[in-house]
Motif scaffolding. Sequence first.
Motif, PDB file in Angstrom:
ATOM      1  N   ALA A   1      -1.584  47.933 -12.874  1.00 54.77           N
ATOM      2  CA  ALA A   1      -2.454  48.097 -11.696  1.00 54.77           C
ATOM      3  C   ALA A   1      -3.726  47.274 -11.825  1.00 54.77           C
ATOM      4  CB  ALA A   1      -2.787  49.575 -11.508  1.00 54.77           C
ATOM      5  N   HIS A   2      -3.694  46.261 -12.676  1.00 54.07           N
ATOM      6  CA  HIS A   2      -4.773  45.260 -12.708  1.00 54.07           C
ATOM      7  C   HIS A   2      -6.119  45.830 -13.112  1.00 54.07           C
ATOM      8  CE1 HIS A   2      -1.648  43.204 -10.579  1.00 54.07           C
ATOM      9  NE2 HIS A   2      -2.338  42.093 -10.490  1.00 54.07           N
ATOM     10  N   GLU A   3      -6.101  46.984 -13.779  1.00 52.32           N
ATOM     11  CA  GLU A   3      -7.376  47.640 -14.109  1.00 52.32           C
ATOM     12  C   GLU A   3      -8.208  46.790 -15.063  1.00 52.32           C
ATOM     13  OE1 GLU A   3      -6.383  51.395 -15.803  1.00 52.32           O
ATOM     14  OE2 GLU A   3      -8.225  52.348 -15.110  1.00 52.32           O
TER      15      GLU A   3
ATOM     16  N   GLY B   1      -1.920  44.706 -18.720  1.00 51.41           N
ATOM     17  CA  GLY B   1      -0.666  44.296 -18.052  1.00 51.41           C
ATOM     18  C   GLY B   1      -0.781  42.865 -17.587  1.00 51.41           C
ATOM     19  N   HIS B   2      -1.924  42.538 -16.963  1.00 49.84           N
ATOM     20  CA  HIS B   2      -2.186  41.164 -16.509  1.00 49.84           C
ATOM     21  C   HIS B   2      -3.307  40.609 -17.395  1.00 49.84           C
ATOM     22  CE1 HIS B   2      -3.283  37.649 -14.331  1.00 49.84           C
ATOM     23  NE2 HIS B   2      -2.658  37.953 -13.212  1.00 49.84           N
ATOM     24  N   PRO B   3      -2.944  39.788 -18.380  1.00 48.08           N
ATOM     25  CA  PRO B   3      -3.972  39.251 -19.267  1.00 48.08           C
ATOM     26  C   PRO B   3      -5.084  38.554 -18.494  1.00 48.08           C
ATOM     27  CG  PRO B   3      -1.806  38.758 -20.125  1.00 48.08           C
ATOM     28  CD  PRO B   3      -1.596  39.334 -18.758  1.00 48.08           C
TER      29      PRO B   3
ATOM     30  N   GLY C   1       7.433  34.129 -18.476  1.00 50.10           N
ATOM     31  CA  GLY C   1       6.933  35.128 -17.539  1.00 50.10           C
ATOM     32  C   GLY C   1       5.968  34.584 -16.504  1.00 50.10           C
ATOM     33  N   HIS C   2       5.217  35.505 -15.946  1.00 49.84           N
ATOM     34  CA  HIS C   2       4.265  35.225 -14.868  1.00 49.84           C
ATOM     35  C   HIS C   2       3.310  34.121 -15.334  1.00 49.84           C
ATOM     36  CE1 HIS C   2       0.765  35.877 -12.300  1.00 49.84           C
ATOM     37  NE2 HIS C   2       1.513  36.593 -11.499  1.00 49.84           N
ATOM     38  N   ALA C   3       3.252  33.037 -14.585  1.00 47.27           N
ATOM     39  CA  ALA C   3       2.595  31.830 -15.102  1.00 47.27           C
ATOM     40  C   ALA C   3       1.080  31.982 -15.216  1.00 47.27           C
ATOM     41  CB  ALA C   3       2.938  30.639 -14.210  1.00 47.27           C
TER      42      ALA C   3
ATOM     43  N   GLY D   1       8.783  36.644  -9.648  1.00 47.02           N
ATOM     44  CA  GLY D   1       7.903  36.912 -10.776  1.00 47.02           C
ATOM     45  C   GLY D   1       6.765  35.924 -10.878  1.00 47.02           C
ATOM     46  N   GLU D   2       6.700  34.960  -9.933  1.00 45.06           N
ATOM     47  CA  GLU D   2       5.646  33.922  -9.970  1.00 45.06           C
ATOM     48  C   GLU D   2       5.647  33.291 -11.367  1.00 45.06           C
ATOM     49  OE1 GLU D   2       2.722  37.065  -8.743  1.00 45.06           O
ATOM     50  OE2 GLU D   2       2.157  35.552  -7.269  1.00 45.06           O
ATOM     51  N   ALA D   3       6.839  32.921 -11.806  1.00 41.13           N
ATOM     52  CA  ALA D   3       7.036  32.800 -13.254  1.00 41.13           C
ATOM     53  C   ALA D   3       7.641  31.485 -13.715  1.00 41.13           C
ATOM     54  CB  ALA D   3       7.948  33.948 -13.694  1.00 41.13           C
TER      55      ALA D   3
ATOM     56  N   ALA E   1       4.576  27.342  -8.340  1.00 39.14           N
ATOM     57  CA  ALA E   1       3.463  26.439  -8.697  1.00 39.14           C
ATOM     58  C   ALA E   1       2.148  26.957  -8.124  1.00 39.14           C
ATOM     59  CB  ALA E   1       3.750  25.037  -8.177  1.00 39.14           C
ATOM     60  N   GLU E   2       1.795  28.191  -8.483  1.00 43.32           N
ATOM     61  CA  GLU E   2       0.616  28.817  -7.894  1.00 43.32           C
ATOM     62  C   GLU E   2      -0.663  28.079  -8.267  1.00 43.32           C
ATOM     63  OE1 GLU E   2       0.265  32.993  -8.675  1.00 43.32           O
ATOM     64  OE2 GLU E   2      -1.748  33.083  -7.868  1.00 43.32           O
ATOM     65  N   THR E   3      -1.569  27.995  -7.356  1.00 42.42           N
ATOM     66  CA  THR E   3      -2.848  27.334  -7.618  1.00 42.42           C
ATOM     67  C   THR E   3      -3.515  27.930  -8.855  1.00 42.42           C
ATOM     68  OG1 THR E   3      -3.140  26.865  -5.269  1.00 42.42           O
ATOM     69  CG2 THR E   3      -5.129  26.848  -6.640  1.00 42.42           C
TER      70      THR E   3
ATOM     71  N   PHE F   1      -3.768  27.005  -0.506  1.00 38.73           N
ATOM     72  CA  PHE F   1      -2.380  27.271  -0.851  1.00 38.73           C
ATOM     73  C   PHE F   1      -2.342  28.249  -2.012  1.00 38.73           C
ATOM     74  CE2 PHE F   1       0.190  25.087   1.912  1.00 38.73           C
ATOM     75  CZ  PHE F   1       0.106  23.707   1.898  1.00 38.73           C
ATOM     76  N   TYR F   2      -1.351  29.086  -1.993  1.00 38.95           N
ATOM     77  CA  TYR F   2      -0.980  29.901  -3.148  1.00 38.95           C
ATOM     78  C   TYR F   2       0.072  29.107  -3.925  1.00 38.95           C
ATOM     79  CZ  TYR F   2      -1.150  34.977  -4.355  1.00 38.95           C
ATOM     80  OH  TYR F   2      -1.398  36.206  -4.899  1.00 38.95           O
ATOM     81  N   GLU F   3       1.142  28.733  -3.173  1.00 38.81           N
ATOM     82  CA  GLU F   3       2.255  27.938  -3.725  1.00 38.81           C
ATOM     83  C   GLU F   3       2.032  26.466  -3.354  1.00 38.81           C
ATOM     84  OE1 GLU F   3       4.696  31.102  -1.562  1.00 38.81           O
ATOM     85  OE2 GLU F   3       6.168  30.212  -2.896  1.00 38.81           O
TER      86      GLU F   3
ATOM     87  N   GLY G   1      -3.188  38.299   1.342  1.00 40.64           N
ATOM     88  CA  GLY G   1      -3.264  39.725   1.002  1.00 40.64           C
ATOM     89  C   GLY G   1      -3.898  39.889  -0.366  1.00 40.64           C
ATOM     90  N   CYS G   2      -3.314  39.165  -1.334  1.00 45.64           N
ATOM     91  CA  CYS G   2      -3.928  39.145  -2.680  1.00 45.64           C
ATOM     92  C   CYS G   2      -4.565  37.780  -2.793  1.00 45.64           C
ATOM     93  CB  CYS G   2      -2.869  39.338  -3.763  1.00 45.64           C
ATOM     94  SG  CYS G   2      -3.598  39.158  -5.396  1.00 45.64           S
ATOM     95  N   SER G   3      -5.887  37.709  -2.523  1.00 41.76           N
ATOM     96  CA  SER G   3      -6.530  36.406  -2.340  1.00 41.76           C
ATOM     97  C   SER G   3      -7.125  35.900  -3.640  1.00 41.76           C
ATOM     98  CB  SER G   3      -7.607  36.534  -1.281  1.00 41.76           C
ATOM     99  OG  SER G   3      -7.512  35.427  -0.408  1.00 41.76           O
TER     100      SER G   3
HETATM  101  O1  FUB Z   1      -1.909  39.770  -9.624  1.00 39.85           O
HETATM  102  C1  FUB Z   1      -3.158  39.123  -9.552  1.00 39.85           C
HETATM  103  C2  FUB Z   1      -2.932  37.705  -9.118  1.00 39.85           C
HETATM  104  O2  FUB Z   1      -2.309  37.732  -7.862  1.00 39.85           O
HETATM  105  C3  FUB Z   1      -1.987  36.963 -10.022  1.00 39.85           C
HETATM  106  O3  FUB Z   1      -2.654  36.331 -11.074  1.00 39.85           O
HETATM  107  C4  FUB Z   1      -1.428  35.963  -9.064  1.00 39.85           C
HETATM  108  O4  FUB Z   1      -0.216  35.422  -9.498  1.00 39.85           O
HETATM  109  C5  FUB Z   1      -1.283  36.752  -7.805  1.00 39.85           C
HETATM  110  O5  FUB Z   1      -0.047  37.384  -7.760  1.00 39.85           O
END
Ligand code: FUB
Length: 623
Positions: free
Chosen positions: A127-129, A179-181, A241-243, A293-295, A309-311, A357-359, A391-393
């Motif tokens: 949950a990105h805490e 969870g999200h380094p 995994g998630h890039a 998985g954005e991966a 290829a997320e920014t 862009f996201y992608e 949404g997730c900016s």
């Molecule tokens: O989950 C937080 C951020 O949103 C990630 O780093 C990005 O990939 C996007 O999903």
Amino acid sequence: MDVKQLKHLPLADVQITGGFWKERQETISDVTLYAVRDQFEKTGRFEAFECEYKEGNAIKPQCYWDSDVAKWIEAVAYSLLYHPNEELEEDVDQLVELIAANQQEDGYFNIYFMVVEPGKRFTDRNAHELYCCGHLIEAAIAYDMATGKRKFLDCMERYAALIDRVFRIDGSASFCTPGHPELELALMKLYRYTQNETYLKLAEYFINTRGTKEEQSLTDWCNEKYAQDHAPLREQNTAEGHAVRAAYLYSGMADVAYETKDSELFEACRRIFSNIVDKRMYITGSTGSSHMGEAFTVDYDLQNETAYAETCSALAMAWFADRMTALEPNGRYADIVELELYNGGLSGISLDGKSFFYENPLSIDPKLRNRDVSVKEQAHYPITQRLEVFGCSCCPPNVSRFIASVGNFIYQYDTDTLYVNQYIESDTLTKVNDETISILQQTRYPANGKINLQLVATKLKRIALRIPGWCRKFTVTMNETEMTPNVENGYIYLDIEPGVTEIELLLAVYPRLVAANPSVQEDANKAALMMGPVVYCLEGIENGINLQSLQVDAQAKFVPSFEQNYGVNIITAKGYRTVRPVKEALYYDLDERQQVPQTLHFIPYFAFANRGESEMTVWVSVK
Ligand code: FUB
Ligand code: ZN
């Protein structure tokens, strides 16, 4: 390999004074910071900091909103260094007041777990805490550095102390590592900024623990590789995994290896970096092939049309690579920073600075969208035009803080050498090894390869200039004397005398066709056009439809011409178009193929999709 410890200059000492990056920094401070602010106001991200959400409210704070706003604050802070702005500083001060007012007694601050799911702190690893805490820490450091206002930083030090107690001391959380380094690298920044060893210990704990303990699985649709949990970090060899999570994690690994001189951890960083650059990275520097998985996926899987290829992952790769330079002065790392600067990172923002862009795909054919005409669900494709908010900016404020702080990438130094890693017009007055030095860089790079440097120093013994890996020829004069140094691991080293040193470096920058390893199926027998570090592409706007029917003549003369709107060259070259067969046959004998000459018009990849929806391709068939 032993761990070096090169140092960065304070960002505040490096002023971007002209050329390619001055224009872009002005766009960030004059346009982008307001555009993102307006979107964050409209979507309720700022209001969420009042912490008054109640079940049923129209706008429900999302678990990552703290991080979106934190990156915007950080971008404002860097921008204030070169562009004072009372209005935006006032906006940030108001957000800081809300953080301080709503921070809990024990130092906790996370909007989602304070008002949306109260009482569930430290229970949900995905949950990105801790990710949000990391970005808030980075923002607090930047804001104190830029304004001297310490309130935000004091709040974040209290929060970091709580996390240290809960995770490292008591082990009372429901999970062991982020969870999200992101928190790892942020704690290392906090350690360096405050010299408080607690933050180093906590970062080291997170890095050494990941992959060694049973962890809460993040979601039911991913496995351990998604969050790089599949093995102890120092035993990992490939990027998985998630890039974005990956590159932030690898940055934290590199930081811990640097401060603890941990060569085993550093070797793991080197192996992973090589796996990315040699087998899992697009020519634009972007990473993360799959939207699943954005991966990362597997070696050489680099499709163009559906590239994720997320920014943020390109930006994170630049920060990882820059950290690696500090551990090992090898030009290959700053080459990657440069690739992200001028391609995969920069393509994430429109030329006018208002949309993102996201992608970042490497080819677009609008005709492929909505081709599944007999079913409701459509295959996933990247969008073809940038948006003002998501949404997730995460990307918009991330690319803002990246451009506002490009000065960080230019120089590093050690006990007797100044390293020039990036060629950016700038003026720097700073302290290096207890002496004050000044460095003036004058250049229109990457439009051309002429760089003039004036260094004033008394104790520095050497200056090291990066010779980019793509550069085959260069000349260098020092105080008007021609020098003929060898290139050592991507740098030339010039011994300097006390006083003023004038250097002119001429890098041969010309258009060149680049091929991909034949294991990259997508690009086999094709070529991409580059000029210096800049990757080029074709758009349908100048080149017509069906770009895949074009061929570039490998022997063609490539004609560059400077384009003010881009700050680099556009390039034309002789090419051919395969025309449709007479009988409109679907297949026909190759000896019946008809081609007509066509001049091809290439623009820099970072500039694509600024003129409306169009076909686009980086890779072109070669005749
Ligand atoms: O989950 C937080 C951020 O949103 C990630 O780093 C990005 O990939 C996007 O999903
Ligand atoms: Zn992003």
